[in-house]
Write a protein that holds these residues in place. Structure first.
Motif, PDB file in Angstrom:
ATOM      1  N   ILE A 180      -2.322  13.295 -22.286  1.00 38.75           N
ATOM      2  CA  ILE A 180      -2.869  13.043 -23.621  1.00 38.75           C
ATOM      3  C   ILE A 180      -1.999  11.953 -24.226  1.00 38.75           C
ATOM      4  CG2 ILE A 180      -3.377  13.993 -25.896  1.00 38.75           C
ATOM      5  CD1 ILE A 180      -3.595  16.776 -24.564  1.00 38.75           C
ATOM      6  N   SER A 181      -2.618  10.851 -24.580  1.00 41.70           N
ATOM      7  CA  SER A 181      -1.852   9.676 -24.994  1.00 41.70           C
ATOM      8  C   SER A 181      -0.937   9.962 -26.185  1.00 41.70           C
ATOM      9  CB  SER A 181      -2.788   8.515 -25.328  1.00 41.70           C
ATOM     10  OG  SER A 181      -3.473   8.769 -26.526  1.00 41.70           O
ATOM     11  N   ALA A 197      14.775   7.184 -32.810  1.00 38.48           N
ATOM     12  CA  ALA A 197      15.100   8.585 -32.518  1.00 38.48           C
ATOM     13  C   ALA A 197      14.105   9.172 -31.515  1.00 38.48           C
ATOM     14  CB  ALA A 197      15.119   9.400 -33.800  1.00 38.48           C
ATOM     15  N   ILE A 198      12.826   8.859 -31.690  1.00 40.50           N
ATOM     16  CA  ILE A 198      11.796   9.344 -30.761  1.00 40.50           C
ATOM     17  C   ILE A 198      12.054   8.765 -29.373  1.00 40.50           C
ATOM     18  CG2 ILE A 198       9.336   9.194 -30.176  1.00 40.50           C
ATOM     19  CD1 ILE A 198       8.794   9.336 -33.240  1.00 40.50           C
ATOM     20  N   ASN A 199      12.364   7.490 -29.296  1.00 38.09           N
ATOM     21  CA  ASN A 199      12.646   6.851 -28.007  1.00 38.09           C
ATOM     22  C   ASN A 199      13.830   7.504 -27.302  1.00 38.09           C
ATOM     23  OD1 ASN A 199      10.528   5.105 -28.509  1.00 38.09           O
ATOM     24  ND2 ASN A 199      11.828   3.353 -29.015  1.00 38.09           N
ATOM     25  N   ARG A 200      14.878   7.851 -28.061  1.00 42.93           N
ATOM     26  CA  ARG A 200      16.044   8.542 -27.473  1.00 42.93           C
ATOM     27  C   ARG A 200      15.629   9.903 -26.917  1.00 42.93           C
ATOM     28  NH1 ARG A 200      18.620   6.361 -31.846  1.00 42.93           N
ATOM     29  NH2 ARG A 200      18.510   8.285 -33.052  1.00 42.93           N
ATOM     30  N   LYS A 201      14.847  10.652 -27.683  1.00 46.01           N
ATOM     31  CA  LYS A 201      14.389  11.968 -27.224  1.00 46.01           C
ATOM     32  C   LYS A 201      13.501  11.837 -25.992  1.00 46.01           C
ATOM     33  CE  LYS A 201      14.617  14.111 -31.784  1.00 46.01           C
ATOM     34  NZ  LYS A 201      13.847  14.614 -32.929  1.00 46.01           N
ATOM     35  N   LEU A 202      12.656  10.818 -25.975  1.00 45.39           N
ATOM     36  CA  LEU A 202      11.776  10.599 -24.834  1.00 45.39           C
ATOM     37  C   LEU A 202      12.578  10.269 -23.579  1.00 45.39           C
ATOM     38  CD1 LEU A 202       8.783  10.674 -24.155  1.00 45.39           C
ATOM     39  CD2 LEU A 202       8.647   8.264 -24.739  1.00 45.39           C
ATOM     40  N   GLU A 212       3.979  14.081 -27.444  1.00 45.06           N
ATOM     41  CA  GLU A 212       4.570  12.980 -26.692  1.00 45.06           C
ATOM     42  C   GLU A 212       5.887  13.352 -26.021  1.00 45.06           C
ATOM     43  OE1 GLU A 212       5.747   9.336 -28.742  1.00 45.06           O
ATOM     44  OE2 GLU A 212       6.013  10.487 -30.566  1.00 45.06           O
ATOM     45  N   LEU A 213       6.558  14.400 -26.503  1.00 47.96           N
ATOM     46  CA  LEU A 213       7.819  14.834 -25.888  1.00 47.96           C
ATOM     47  C   LEU A 213       7.655  16.090 -25.031  1.00 47.96           C
ATOM     48  CD1 LEU A 213      10.178  14.296 -28.970  1.00 47.96           C
ATOM     49  CD2 LEU A 213       9.854  12.781 -26.998  1.00 47.96           C
ATOM     50  N   ASP A 214       6.427  16.561 -24.870  1.00 45.33           N
ATOM     51  CA  ASP A 214       6.154  17.751 -24.063  1.00 45.33           C
ATOM     52  C   ASP A 214       6.185  17.368 -22.579  1.00 45.33           C
ATOM     53  OD1 ASP A 214       5.232  20.010 -22.773  1.00 45.33           O
ATOM     54  OD2 ASP A 214       3.306  20.075 -23.823  1.00 45.33           O
ATOM     55  N   PRO A 215       7.143  17.881 -21.811  1.00 47.95           N
ATOM     56  CA  PRO A 215       7.231  17.524 -20.389  1.00 47.95           C
ATOM     57  C   PRO A 215       5.956  17.861 -19.611  1.00 47.95           C
ATOM     58  CG  PRO A 215       9.176  18.740 -21.078  1.00 47.95           C
ATOM     59  CD  PRO A 215       8.213  18.784 -22.223  1.00 47.95           C
ATOM     60  N   ASN A 216       5.206  18.856 -20.058  1.00 42.62           N
ATOM     61  CA  ASN A 216       3.967  19.217 -19.372  1.00 42.62           C
ATOM     62  C   ASN A 216       2.872  18.176 -19.582  1.00 42.62           C
ATOM     63  OD1 ASN A 216       4.958  21.713 -18.354  1.00 42.62           O
ATOM     64  ND2 ASN A 216       4.759  22.529 -20.416  1.00 42.62           N
ATOM     65  N   ASN A 217       3.033  17.308 -20.558  1.00 42.90           N
ATOM     66  CA  ASN A 217       2.075  16.248 -20.852  1.00 42.90           C
ATOM     67  C   ASN A 217       2.440  14.948 -20.125  1.00 42.90           C
ATOM     68  OD1 ASN A 217      -0.153  15.005 -22.163  1.00 42.90           O
ATOM     69  ND2 ASN A 217       1.184  14.240 -23.779  1.00 42.90           N
ATOM     70  N   ILE A 218       3.526  14.971 -19.380  1.00 43.66           N
ATOM     71  CA  ILE A 218       4.032  13.756 -18.736  1.00 43.66           C
ATOM     72  C   ILE A 218       4.111  13.973 -17.231  1.00 43.66           C
ATOM     73  CG2 ILE A 218       5.957  12.131 -18.603  1.00 43.66           C
ATOM     74  CD1 ILE A 218       6.753  13.155 -21.453  1.00 43.66           C
ATOM     75  N   THR A 219       3.648  12.984 -16.489  1.00 41.40           N
ATOM     76  CA  THR A 219       3.724  13.037 -15.037  1.00 41.40           C
ATOM     77  C   THR A 219       4.120  11.674 -14.514  1.00 41.40           C
ATOM     78  OG1 THR A 219       2.548  13.789 -13.060  1.00 41.40           O
ATOM     79  CG2 THR A 219       1.294  12.431 -14.620  1.00 41.40           C
ATOM     80  N   TYR A 220       4.352  11.580 -13.211  1.00 42.59           N
ATOM     81  CA  TYR A 220       4.568  10.289 -12.568  1.00 42.59           C
ATOM     82  C   TYR A 220       3.235   9.803 -12.015  1.00 42.59           C
ATOM     83  CZ  TYR A 220       9.688  10.934 -12.313  1.00 42.59           C
ATOM     84  OH  TYR A 220      11.010  11.098 -12.599  1.00 42.59           O
ATOM     85  N   HIS A 221       2.862   8.584 -12.372  1.00 40.70           N
ATOM     86  CA  HIS A 221       1.716   7.909 -11.763  1.00 40.70           C
ATOM     87  C   HIS A 221       2.184   6.552 -11.266  1.00 40.70           C
ATOM     88  CE1 HIS A 221      -1.729  10.300 -13.871  1.00 40.70           C
ATOM     89  NE2 HIS A 221      -1.448  10.782 -12.687  1.00 40.70           N
TER      90      HIS A 221
END
Length: 113
Positions: free
Chosen positions: A46-47, A10-15, A55-64
């Motif tokens: 933040i890992s 479920a987490i993977n689907r949300k991600l 982990e699902l917060d878009p502000n915590n995720i970027t492209y590297h």
């Protein structure tokens, strides 16, 4: 092959949904170096293992960008996973640190001490 739990599935689907939202709303380039001609990865400031709640917060995720080969310079994803001196090389270092300070003060001071 290890079976994925229903909860993790479920987490993977949300991600995947969050990643799709990011792809639709942001430019497809590395925020660490600005390149768009290299393989990119979703990178959490933040890992996921440290803060499951982010982990699902878009502000915590970027492209590297990813390292292309062993002989090439490290990609920004690897630099972010490295030490403070590596992180400071990234164009998005200050933005990332502001996010970390706002959301995980303990981690911020662990990283900067």
């Amino acid at each position: 092959m290890k079976k994925i739990s229903n909860k993790q599935s479920a987490i993977n689907r949300k991600l995947k949904e969050v990643y799709k939202q990011i792809a639709e709303t942001r430019g497809h380039y590395c925020t660490g170096c600005g390149r768009s001609d290299v393989p990119l990865s979703h990178s959490h400031y933040i890992s996921r293992s440290r803060r499951k709640d982010l982990e699902l917060d878009p502000n915590n995720i970027t492209y590297h960008c990813l390292s292309i080969s062993q002989s090439a310079n490290k990609g920004c994803h690897d630099l972010w996973e490295g030490g403070l001196a590596d992180k400071q090389k990234l164009l998005d270092y200050h933005k990332a640190m502001e996010y970390i300070l706002e959301n995980d003060t303990e981690l911020y001071f662990l990283m900067t001490d």
